[in-house]
Design a protein around this motif. Structure first.
Motif, PDB file in Angstrom:
ATOM      1  N   ASP A 218      16.236  77.714  17.749  1.00 39.59           N
ATOM      2  CA  ASP A 218      16.547  76.766  18.818  1.00 39.59           C
ATOM      3  C   ASP A 218      18.005  76.326  18.685  1.00 39.59           C
ATOM      4  OD1 ASP A 218      16.797  74.596  20.529  1.00 39.59           O
ATOM      5  OD2 ASP A 218      14.870  73.717  19.996  1.00 39.59           O
ATOM      6  N   PRO A 219      18.854  76.605  19.690  1.00 44.03           N
ATOM      7  CA  PRO A 219      20.279  76.259  19.591  1.00 44.03           C
ATOM      8  C   PRO A 219      20.552  74.762  19.540  1.00 44.03           C
ATOM      9  CG  PRO A 219      19.738  77.039  21.797  1.00 44.03           C
ATOM     10  CD  PRO A 219      18.543  77.313  20.939  1.00 44.03           C
ATOM     11  N   SER A 220      19.552  73.936  19.872  1.00 44.43           N
ATOM     12  CA  SER A 220      19.764  72.488  19.793  1.00 44.43           C
ATOM     13  C   SER A 220      19.636  71.978  18.356  1.00 44.43           C
ATOM     14  CB  SER A 220      18.788  71.739  20.702  1.00 44.43           C
ATOM     15  OG  SER A 220      17.460  71.827  20.231  1.00 44.43           O
ATOM     16  N   LEU A 221      19.164  72.842  17.448  1.00 40.11           N
ATOM     17  CA  LEU A 221      19.056  72.472  16.037  1.00 40.11           C
ATOM     18  C   LEU A 221      20.407  72.595  15.349  1.00 40.11           C
ATOM     19  CD1 LEU A 221      15.747  74.163  14.745  1.00 40.11           C
ATOM     20  CD2 LEU A 221      16.300  71.730  14.575  1.00 40.11           C
ATOM     21  N   ASP A 222      20.767  71.622  14.542  1.00 48.48           N
ATOM     22  CA  ASP A 222      21.942  71.744  13.692  1.00 48.48           C
ATOM     23  C   ASP A 222      21.743  72.963  12.783  1.00 48.48           C
ATOM     24  OD1 ASP A 222      24.349  70.546  12.113  1.00 48.48           O
ATOM     25  OD2 ASP A 222      22.777  70.856  10.601  1.00 48.48           O
ATOM     26  N   TYR A 258      17.055  58.244  15.222  1.00 49.12           N
ATOM     27  CA  TYR A 258      17.912  58.458  16.390  1.00 49.12           C
ATOM     28  C   TYR A 258      19.268  59.045  15.975  1.00 49.12           C
ATOM     29  CZ  TYR A 258      14.263  55.627  18.378  1.00 49.12           C
ATOM     30  OH  TYR A 258      13.023  55.162  18.755  1.00 49.12           O
ATOM     31  N   GLN A 259      19.771  58.641  14.837  1.00 47.89           N
ATOM     32  CA  GLN A 259      20.998  59.238  14.310  1.00 47.89           C
ATOM     33  C   GLN A 259      20.776  60.723  14.031  1.00 47.89           C
ATOM     34  OE1 GLN A 259      22.189  56.852  10.922  1.00 47.89           O
ATOM     35  NE2 GLN A 259      21.953  54.943  12.078  1.00 47.89           N
ATOM     36  N   ASN A 260      19.589  61.053  13.572  1.00 42.16           N
ATOM     37  CA  ASN A 260      19.252  62.457  13.338  1.00 42.16           C
ATOM     38  C   ASN A 260      19.261  63.252  14.641  1.00 42.16           C
ATOM     39  OD1 ASN A 260      18.873  61.993  10.585  1.00 42.16           O
ATOM     40  ND2 ASN A 260      16.668  61.661  10.788  1.00 42.16           N
ATOM     41  N   LEU A 261      18.730  62.658  15.707  1.00 38.86           N
ATOM     42  CA  LEU A 261      18.714  63.343  17.004  1.00 38.86           C
ATOM     43  C   LEU A 261      20.131  63.628  17.485  1.00 38.86           C
ATOM     44  CD1 LEU A 261      15.868  61.522  19.001  1.00 38.86           C
ATOM     45  CD2 LEU A 261      15.707  63.453  17.411  1.00 38.86           C
ATOM     46  N   VAL A 262      21.021  62.650  17.326  1.00 43.87           N
ATOM     47  CA  VAL A 262      22.420  62.844  17.715  1.00 43.87           C
ATOM     48  C   VAL A 262      23.047  63.987  16.918  1.00 43.87           C
ATOM     49  CG1 VAL A 262      24.703  61.766  17.774  1.00 43.87           C
ATOM     50  CG2 VAL A 262      22.683  60.431  18.413  1.00 43.87           C
ATOM     51  N   ALA A 263      22.597  64.140  15.674  1.00 45.20           N
ATOM     52  CA  ALA A 263      23.137  65.184  14.791  1.00 45.20           C
ATOM     53  C   ALA A 263      22.399  66.515  14.901  1.00 45.20           C
ATOM     54  CB  ALA A 263      23.093  64.692  13.343  1.00 45.20           C
ATOM     55  N   GLY A 264      21.448  66.622  15.838  1.00 46.43           N
ATOM     56  CA  GLY A 264      20.708  67.868  16.003  1.00 46.43           C
ATOM     57  C   GLY A 264      19.647  68.083  14.944  1.00 46.43           C
ATOM     58  N   LYS A 265      19.111  66.982  14.416  1.00 47.65           N
ATOM     59  CA  LYS A 265      18.129  67.083  13.337  1.00 47.65           C
ATOM     60  C   LYS A 265      16.784  66.475  13.721  1.00 47.65           C
ATOM     61  CE  LYS A 265      21.704  67.069   9.737  1.00 47.65           C
ATOM     62  NZ  LYS A 265      22.244  66.393   8.542  1.00 47.65           N
ATOM     63  N   GLY A 266      16.390  66.699  14.959  1.00 48.08           N
ATOM     64  CA  GLY A 266      15.054  66.310  15.391  1.00 48.08           C
ATOM     65  C   GLY A 266      14.084  67.416  15.043  1.00 48.08           C
ATOM     66  N   GLN A 272      13.955  66.286  19.771  1.00 46.70           N
ATOM     67  CA  GLN A 272      15.331  66.623  20.107  1.00 46.70           C
ATOM     68  C   GLN A 272      15.619  66.524  21.596  1.00 46.70           C
ATOM     69  OE1 GLN A 272      17.514  67.108  17.503  1.00 46.70           O
ATOM     70  NE2 GLN A 272      18.973  66.750  19.154  1.00 46.70           N
ATOM     71  N   ILE A 273      14.577  66.744  22.407  1.00 47.76           N
ATOM     72  CA  ILE A 273      14.755  66.696  23.858  1.00 47.76           C
ATOM     73  C   ILE A 273      15.196  65.310  24.310  1.00 47.76           C
ATOM     74  CG2 ILE A 273      12.438  65.952  24.619  1.00 47.76           C
ATOM     75  CD1 ILE A 273      14.286  68.991  26.019  1.00 47.76           C
ATOM     76  N   LEU A 274      14.879  64.291  23.520  1.00 48.05           N
ATOM     77  CA  LEU A 274      15.274  62.922  23.871  1.00 48.05           C
ATOM     78  C   LEU A 274      16.786  62.764  23.868  1.00 48.05           C
ATOM     79  CD1 LEU A 274      12.672  60.814  21.848  1.00 48.05           C
ATOM     80  CD2 LEU A 274      12.495  61.677  24.192  1.00 48.05           C
ATOM     81  N   PHE A 275      17.463  63.597  23.063  1.00 48.72           N
ATOM     82  CA  PHE A 275      18.923  63.540  23.036  1.00 48.72           C
ATOM     83  C   PHE A 275      19.557  64.549  23.981  1.00 48.72           C
ATOM     84  CE2 PHE A 275      23.102  64.792  21.320  1.00 48.72           C
ATOM     85  CZ  PHE A 275      23.752  63.565  21.411  1.00 48.72           C
ATOM     86  N   THR A 276      18.958  65.715  24.120  1.00 47.16           N
ATOM     87  CA  THR A 276      19.578  66.753  24.944  1.00 47.16           C
ATOM     88  C   THR A 276      19.448  66.474  26.434  1.00 47.16           C
ATOM     89  OG1 THR A 276      17.551  68.098  24.833  1.00 47.16           O
ATOM     90  CG2 THR A 276      19.246  68.525  23.178  1.00 47.16           C
ATOM     91  N   GLU A 277      18.459  65.677  26.843  1.00 45.20           N
ATOM     92  CA  GLU A 277      18.289  65.350  28.261  1.00 45.20           C
ATOM     93  C   GLU A 277      19.134  64.121  28.633  1.00 45.20           C
ATOM     94  OE1 GLU A 277      16.864  66.863  30.657  1.00 45.20           O
ATOM     95  OE2 GLU A 277      15.773  68.444  29.605  1.00 45.20           O
ATOM     96  N   SER A 278      19.852  64.222  29.725  1.00 39.93           N
ATOM     97  CA  SER A 278      20.774  63.157  30.129  1.00 39.93           C
ATOM     98  C   SER A 278      20.064  61.849  30.454  1.00 39.93           C
ATOM     99  CB  SER A 278      21.596  63.605  31.346  1.00 39.93           C
ATOM    100  OG  SER A 278      20.744  63.918  32.448  1.00 39.93           O
ATOM    101  N   GLU A 279      18.816  61.930  30.913  1.00 37.96           N
ATOM    102  CA  GLU A 279      18.079  60.728  31.300  1.00 37.96           C
ATOM    103  C   GLU A 279      17.765  59.838  30.096  1.00 37.96           C
ATOM    104  OE1 GLU A 279      13.966  59.481  33.695  1.00 37.96           O
ATOM    105  OE2 GLU A 279      14.464  61.590  33.358  1.00 37.96           O
ATOM    106  N   SER A 280      17.507  60.454  28.961  1.00 32.82           N
ATOM    107  CA  SER A 280      17.104  59.699  27.777  1.00 32.82           C
ATOM    108  C   SER A 280      18.214  59.543  26.740  1.00 32.82           C
ATOM    109  CB  SER A 280      15.899  60.385  27.110  1.00 32.82           C
ATOM    110  OG  SER A 280      16.138  61.775  26.941  1.00 32.82           O
ATOM    111  N   GLN A 281      19.260  60.355  26.835  1.00 33.23           N
ATOM    112  CA  GLN A 281      20.307  60.343  25.819  1.00 33.23           C
ATOM    113  C   GLN A 281      20.966  58.976  25.631  1.00 33.23           C
ATOM    114  OE1 GLN A 281      24.623  62.174  25.626  1.00 33.23           O
ATOM    115  NE2 GLN A 281      23.139  63.830  25.320  1.00 33.23           N
ATOM    116  N   PRO A 282      21.300  58.236  26.701  1.00 29.79           N
ATOM    117  CA  PRO A 282      21.948  56.935  26.479  1.00 29.79           C
ATOM    118  C   PRO A 282      21.124  55.987  25.608  1.00 29.79           C
ATOM    119  CG  PRO A 282      22.174  57.607  28.767  1.00 29.79           C
ATOM    120  CD  PRO A 282      21.210  58.571  28.141  1.00 29.79           C
ATOM    121  N   THR A 283      19.816  55.977  25.792  1.00 27.43           N
ATOM    122  CA  THR A 283      18.965  55.104  24.975  1.00 27.43           C
ATOM    123  C   THR A 283      18.961  55.557  23.525  1.00 27.43           C
ATOM    124  OG1 THR A 283      17.548  54.598  26.875  1.00 27.43           O
ATOM    125  CG2 THR A 283      16.633  54.175  24.687  1.00 27.43           C
TER     126      THR A 283
END
Length: 327
Positions: A218-222, A258-266, A272-283
């Protein structure tokens, strides 16, 4: 709108809102103030004793509460044991629930019964025990609304399709949570419970070895995190191998998830989708930088989760034994 009229939709919304309001009125923080005044101290002491035996008490109890509330509502139906293997806990999606969560509630119930027999529901004890384990892990303190009664239905066949899966996309997640009056922010906050506990290799192996024809990983993974997971979960590994959900602070309730999600470590796609999707990323970004904001949102979400499908008044029963219906 197809077969539905706007008038019908408005009426349905009003009915749902009224139902939610009635439920909130029936649950109160001091429900057992006169019938079992020492309830919270008894439960807390029992949970602390169990925690002293094993840390698994914490993530196991927290996950048990979530699984209970999402199927049949918060009514302790997941605690029922069946000699036929057809109770809620026997469903495929519940087989991975750690026994320490069940044991935590059963022992707390026994302690309560010794002082206040036949008064306090297993559903309320589970809600209180969940609050206590969050606090024991360093999470926020919060008050628990009480007055739930225990459900009379526990069937494995009712579980499928009612719990979020690790591969869910954002739309699937928001739709499932919305069905329980939980918002996008509630869902993101409740996902923060993945700061505790562990999962098994087979629940996320597809992200490491068969994500897509063009990209097995998965390319969204660190990349570094992906390699750590592959080292811990080689192909054909024993599926019982456990991996911490939070690789940084796995035994502390904090906002590092949440810091892990920002770093690609979900760990899961649904994380991880919570960070990659624009609707949920700000939260996610906000929770990652502001632990107090996350804690406040988590308390709000847990309070709302605790109201889902509750039985009150004359509905359900007060079980004598959390693992069995009274009759």
């Amino acid at each position: 709108m197809g077969l539905f009229s706007w008038r019908g939709l408005v009426l349905a919304v009003v009915v749902v809102a009224a139902t939610v309001e009635r439920t909130e009125e029936q649950l109160v923080e001091n429900f057992y103030g006169s019938s079992c005044p020492n309830l919270e101290q008894i439960v807390t002491q029992s949970v602390q004793t169990k925690f002293a035996q094993t840390f698994v008490t914490i993530p196991a109890t927290l996950r048990l509460f979530f699984h209970d509330c999402f199927v049949e509502g918060c009514d302790a139906s997941v605690l029922i044991a069946s000699p036929n293997g057809d109770a809620e806990k026997d469903a495929k999606d519940n087989l991975s629930l750690a026994g320490d969560g069940f044991d935590t509630v059963v022992k707390a119930k026994q302690a309560v019964e010794n002082v206040c027999p036949g008064v306090v529901s297993c559903a309320d004890i589970l809600a209180l025990a969940t609050r206590d384990v969050v606090n024991l892990a360093g999470g926020p303190q919060y008050s628990v609304e009480l007055g739930r009664r225990d459900g009379l239905i526990s069937q494995a066949s009712r579980v499928a399709g009612n719990l979020p899966e690790p591969f869910f996309d954002l739309n699937q997640l928001t739709t499932m949570f919305a069905a329980h009056n939980l918002t996008l922010i509630d869902m993101i906050a409740l996902s923060g419970a993945h700061t505790l506990g562990f999962s098994h290799c087979d629940r996320f192996a597809n992200r490491l070895y068969s994500f897509s024809p063009s990209s097995p990983v998965d390319p969204s993974l660190d990349p570094g995190y992906a390699q750590q997971l592959m080292d811990a979960c080689p192909q054909n590994v024993d599926p019982s191998v456990a991996i911490n959900m939070d690789p940084i602070t796995p035994q502390t309730f904090d906002n590092v998830y949440y810091q892990n999600l920002v770093a690609g470590k979900g760990l899961f796609t649904a994380d991880q989708i919570l960070f990659t999707e624009s609707e949920s990323q700000p939260t996610v970004r906000s929770f990652a930088t502001n632990g107090a904001e996350f804690n406040a949102a988590f308390i709000t979400a847990m309070t709302k989760l605790g109201r889902v499908g509750v039985k009150t008044g004359n509905d359900g029963e007060i079980r004598r034994d959390c693992t069995a219906f009274n009759s």
